[in-house]
Scaffold this active site. Structure first.
Site, PDB file in Angstrom:
ATOM      1  CE  LYS A 154      -5.095   4.402   2.018  1.00  0.00           C
ATOM      2  NZ  LYS A 154      -4.177   5.555   2.234  1.00  0.00           N
ATOM      3  CB  CYS A 172      -0.956  -0.036   1.180  1.00  0.00           C
ATOM      4  SG  CYS A 172      -1.955  -1.532   1.141  1.00  0.00           S
ATOM      5  CD  GLU A 181      -1.447   7.868   9.256  1.00  0.00           C
ATOM      6  OE1 GLU A 181      -2.385   7.075   9.053  1.00  0.00           O
ATOM      7  OE2 GLU A 181      -0.925   8.569   8.351  1.00  0.00           O
ATOM      8  CG  PHE A 236      -0.171  -5.944   4.339  1.00  0.00           C
ATOM      9  CD1 PHE A 236      -0.702  -5.131   5.328  1.00  0.00           C
ATOM     10  CD2 PHE A 236      -0.966  -6.998   3.870  1.00  0.00           C
ATOM     11  CE1 PHE A 236      -1.979  -5.335   5.842  1.00  0.00           C
ATOM     12  CE2 PHE A 236      -2.246  -7.218   4.372  1.00  0.00           C
ATOM     13  CZ  PHE A 236      -2.758  -6.378   5.364  1.00  0.00           C
ATOM     14  CG  HIS A 244      -1.530   4.681   5.063  1.00  0.00           C
ATOM     15  ND1 HIS A 244      -1.406   4.581   3.700  1.00  0.00           N
ATOM     16  CD2 HIS A 244      -1.740   3.413   5.507  1.00  0.00           C
ATOM     17  CE1 HIS A 244      -1.531   3.321   3.325  1.00  0.00           C
ATOM     18  NE2 HIS A 244      -1.747   2.582   4.397  1.00  0.00           N
ATOM     19  CG  HIS A 291      -6.365   0.926   1.316  1.00  0.00           C
ATOM     20  ND1 HIS A 291      -5.412   1.383   0.433  1.00  0.00           N
ATOM     21  CD2 HIS A 291      -5.671   0.480   2.405  1.00  0.00           C
ATOM     22  CE1 HIS A 291      -4.203   1.211   0.943  1.00  0.00           C
ATOM     23  NE2 HIS A 291      -4.333   0.672   2.148  1.00  0.00           N
TER      24      HIS A 291
HETATM   25  C1  LIG Z   1      -3.554  -2.228   4.338  1.00  0.00           C
HETATM   26  C2  LIG Z   1      -2.471  -1.237   4.535  1.00  0.00           C
HETATM   27  O1  LIG Z   1      -2.536  -0.117   4.100  1.00  0.00           O
HETATM   28  S1  LIG Z   1      -1.125  -1.778   5.428  1.00  0.00           S
HETATM   29  C3  LIG Z   1      -0.506  -0.330   6.191  1.00  0.00           C
HETATM   30  C4  LIG Z   1      -1.460   0.215   7.202  1.00  0.00           C
HETATM   31  N1  LIG Z   1      -1.750  -0.754   8.199  1.00  0.00           N
HETATM   32  C5  LIG Z   1      -2.988  -1.102   8.481  1.00  0.00           C
HETATM   33  O2  LIG Z   1      -3.968  -0.575   7.993  1.00  0.00           O
HETATM   34  C6  LIG Z   1      -3.074  -2.206   9.473  1.00  0.00           C
HETATM   35  C7  LIG Z   1      -3.195  -3.501   8.747  1.00  0.00           C
HETATM   36  N2  LIG Z   1      -3.068  -4.639   9.640  1.00  0.00           N
HETATM   37  C8  LIG Z   1      -4.040  -5.028  10.474  1.00  0.00           C
HETATM   38  O3  LIG Z   1      -5.066  -4.371  10.647  1.00  0.00           O
HETATM   39  C9  LIG Z   1      -3.801  -6.316  11.214  1.00  0.00           C
HETATM   40  O4  LIG Z   1      -2.448  -6.682  11.127  1.00  0.00           O
HETATM   41  C10 LIG Z   1      -4.691  -7.436  10.624  1.00  0.00           C
HETATM   42  C11 LIG Z   1      -6.138  -7.127  10.950  1.00  0.00           C
HETATM   43  C12 LIG Z   1      -4.520  -7.559   9.105  1.00  0.00           C
HETATM   44  C13 LIG Z   1      -4.280  -8.761  11.232  1.00  0.00           C
HETATM   45  O5  LIG Z   1      -4.359  -8.628  12.630  1.00  0.00           O
HETATM   46  P1  LIG Z   1      -3.487  -9.580  13.553  1.00  0.00           P
HETATM   47  O6  LIG Z   1      -3.886  -9.282  14.942  1.00  0.00           O
HETATM   48  O7  LIG Z   1      -2.056  -9.469  13.175  1.00  0.00           O
HETATM   49  O8  LIG Z   1      -3.920 -10.993  13.073  1.00  0.00           O
HETATM   50  P2  LIG Z   1      -4.887 -12.024  13.775  1.00  0.00           P
HETATM   51  O9  LIG Z   1      -4.119 -12.667  14.875  1.00  0.00           O
HETATM   52  O10 LIG Z   1      -6.207 -11.400  14.089  1.00  0.00           O
HETATM   53  O11 LIG Z   1      -5.040 -13.046  12.562  1.00  0.00           O
HETATM   54  C14 LIG Z   1      -5.949 -12.831  11.509  1.00  0.00           C
HETATM   55  C15 LIG Z   1      -6.405 -14.220  11.003  1.00  0.00           C
HETATM   56  O12 LIG Z   1      -5.252 -14.896  10.458  1.00  0.00           O
HETATM   57  C16 LIG Z   1      -5.101 -16.151  11.142  1.00  0.00           C
HETATM   58  N3  LIG Z   1      -3.666 -16.416  11.313  1.00  0.00           N
HETATM   59  C17 LIG Z   1      -2.770 -15.641  11.947  1.00  0.00           C
HETATM   60  N4  LIG Z   1      -1.572 -16.246  11.911  1.00  0.00           N
HETATM   61  C18 LIG Z   1      -1.732 -17.406  11.241  1.00  0.00           C
HETATM   62  C19 LIG Z   1      -0.855 -18.459  10.875  1.00  0.00           C
HETATM   63  N5  LIG Z   1       0.435 -18.443  11.201  1.00  0.00           N
HETATM   64  N6  LIG Z   1      -1.346 -19.483  10.165  1.00  0.00           N
HETATM   65  C20 LIG Z   1      -2.652 -19.520   9.816  1.00  0.00           C
HETATM   66  N7  LIG Z   1      -3.535 -18.549  10.148  1.00  0.00           N
HETATM   67  C21 LIG Z   1      -3.071 -17.517  10.851  1.00  0.00           C
HETATM   68  C22 LIG Z   1      -5.758 -15.957  12.484  1.00  0.00           C
HETATM   69  O13 LIG Z   1      -6.187 -17.182  13.058  1.00  0.00           O
HETATM   70  C23 LIG Z   1      -6.948 -15.080  12.123  1.00  0.00           C
HETATM   71  O14 LIG Z   1      -7.974 -15.865  11.566  1.00  0.00           O
HETATM   72  P3  LIG Z   1      -9.329 -16.142  12.429  1.00  0.00           P
HETATM   73  O15 LIG Z   1     -10.017 -14.799  12.481  1.00  0.00           O
HETATM   74  O16 LIG Z   1     -10.071 -17.146  11.649  1.00  0.00           O
HETATM   75  O17 LIG Z   1      -8.867 -16.596  13.763  1.00  0.00           O
END
Ligand SMILES: CC(=O)SCCNC(=O)CCNC(=O)[C@H](O)C(C)(C)COP(=O)(O)OP(=O)(O)OC[C@H]1O[C@@H](n2cnc3c(N)ncnc32)[C@H](O)[C@@H]1OP(=O)(O)O
Length: 398
Positions: A321, A152, A303, A385, A292, A326
């Site tokens: 956004k 992104c 942020e 990401f 962002h 996005h």
């Molecule tokens: C999009 C952009 O612009 S990126 C830059 C800006 N950043 C953002 O906007 C933030 C983006 N990131 C996020 O919001 C978060 O990292 C998220 C929501 C994508 C993920 O959140 P996290 O807390 O890291 O992940 P979480 O632990 O909730 O896992 C998400 C899913 O993946 C699964 N998962 C996580 N790790 C694993 C693994 N190793 N193997 C298999 N599945 C997995 C989890 O079980 C969950 O699935 P479920 O809901 O069925 O249980």
């Protein structure tokens, strides 16, 4: 620009300035998915193809959007691809995902009908550099060609890389930006499974709500944004009027987690400080922040804390956004262009779907209606990401 807010830069600016969300329910491409709303460029494939002309048949949608945005940018810059020295023109067009619709459609054909019926255009359409390739063909631009992919942040990376090509003398003109057309069943299902998407299927236009207390994720979008960069002396020598100056770029990596930003925001802060140092500016010089602002719980919390910490003098903050959704890889380029327009017009668009920032977010978000402001220096944040952080510092042209 071609975005969900309009089919060119003027239309996009007009809609973004009004601050109303563009997400629409029941995207046919997403039928049956738990999240089936999106923000789409308001032109169907036939209309886009007519604008591109005879080469459109071989292009995926992301390349079509890039070619049209690049043509608009070159025309806006007062340049003519028929007469310029194409050897000295670079094309840097990034993407986050690429032509995923093609990949999914052709994978389905392979599974259902066999290899004979897979399109011979599959590879030329899905390789992530093909939008850059088609833009260079369309414009006769024979200088360096690159396709940065920092998720992104790709669009902002493209602008920063183009700046470096100009500074190092490797080109005289850089056509730089990004494109994305990846609102597909698999990408939406994947982002949904990761927990990154808003689930407000009952009220899509209000689903992208950067910095709101009740934000619940981002909204998938498509689009393309392209800018033309030149060294200031070259632009002045040909009598061109710059819309704005790109005065600094900062790029860092969190080195922390595949999808979650570092909780202390140090990587993003380092990118902001690097952009300001590159520009020879101090934090208090920043009048405006294009955030962002993805509308995910974690991004917007980190942020807003970063902005409050590094820029405690409370510059105005907007987050396009809310209107656009996005656009993934394209977002950083589209938002760089919107930041240019903010500087040029002295107008900061409001954050859509926001009455006030969430409790504890000590930042000055513009809400409700556009704000007139004499913006001399603005920064545009893009994070991706992989932990990529890119900040562009832009200044008013005069
Ligand atoms: C999009 C952009 O612009 S990126 C830059 C800006 N950043 C953002 O906007 C933030 C983006 N990131 C996020 O919001 C978060 O990292 C998220 C929501 C994508 C993920 O959140 P996290 O807390 O890291 O992940 P979480 O632990 O909730 O896992 C998400 C899913 O993946 C699964 N998962 C996580 N790790 C694993 C693994 N190793 N193997 C298999 N599945 C997995 C989890 O079980 C969950 O699935 P479920 O809901 O069925 O249980």
């Amino acid at each position: 620009m071609l975005t969900p807010a309009g089919e060119d830069a003027d239309a996009t600016w007009d809609t973004v300035r009004r601050g109303a969300g563009t997400a629409a329910a029941h995207d046919p491409a997403l039928a049956g998915l738990p999240v089936d709303f999106s923000c789409r460029v308001p032109l169907g494939r036939d209309a886009l193809d007519r604008r591109v002309g005879r080469t459109a048949w071989r292009m995926a949608r992301n390349a079509v959007l890039a070619v049209l945005a690049a043509r608009e940018a070159v025309h806006d810059a007062g340049l003519d691809a028929r007469t310029w020295n194409g050897d000295r023109v670079a094309v840097v067009i990034g993407c986050g995902l690429g032509a995923d619709a093609v990949r999914e459609e052709q994978a389905g054909r392979l599974a259902e009908r066999g290899a004979d019926l897979v399109s011979a255009l599959t590879i030329p359409q899905i390789i992530p550099n093909m939008a850059a390739g088609e833009v260079s063909i369309d414009l006769g631009a024979r200088g360096p060609g690159l396709a940065p992919a920092t998720a992104c942040a790709s669009g902002a990376t493209a602008v920063a890389v183009a700046r470096d090509l100009l500074v190092s003398g490797r080109c005289d003109v850089a056509v730089a930006g990004a494109t994305e057309a990846a609102v597909t069943p698999l990408t939406v299902a994947g982002f949904w499974r990761a927990g990154a998407l808003s689930r407000r299927t009952d009220a899509p236009a209000g689903a992208s709500r950067p910095f709101a207390a009740d934000r619940d994720g981002f909204v998938m979008a498509e689009g393309a944004g392209v800018l033309v960069l030149e060294r200031a002396a070259d632009a002045a020598a040909r009598g061109a009027r710059a819309r704005a100056l790109l005065v600094g770029c900062g790029s860092t990596s969190d080195a922390h987690h595949p999808t979650a930003p570092a909780p202390d925001g140090r990587g993003a802060e380092a990118a902001l400080r690097a952009a300001l140092a590159d520009a020879g500016l101090a934090p208090h010089d920043v009048d405006h922040v294009n955030a962002h602002g993805t509308s995910t719980p974690v991004n917007d919390a980190g942020e807003s804390a970063l902005i409050a910490r590094v820029l405690p003098h409370r510059p105005s903050v907007t987050a396009p956004k809310g209107v656009l959704g996005h656009g993934l890889g394209a977002a950083g380029a589209v938002e760089a262009a919107l930041t240019v327009l903010t500087l040029q017009h002295g107008t900061v668009p409001p954050v859509a779907n926001l009455d006030a920032p969430a409790p504890g977010f000590d930042i000055d978000c513009v809400t409700g209606k556009p704000r007139r402001q004499d913006v001399r220096v603005a920064v545009s944040h893009s994070f991706g990401f992989g932990g990529h952080n890119v900040v562009l510092a832009l200044a008013r042209a005069c």
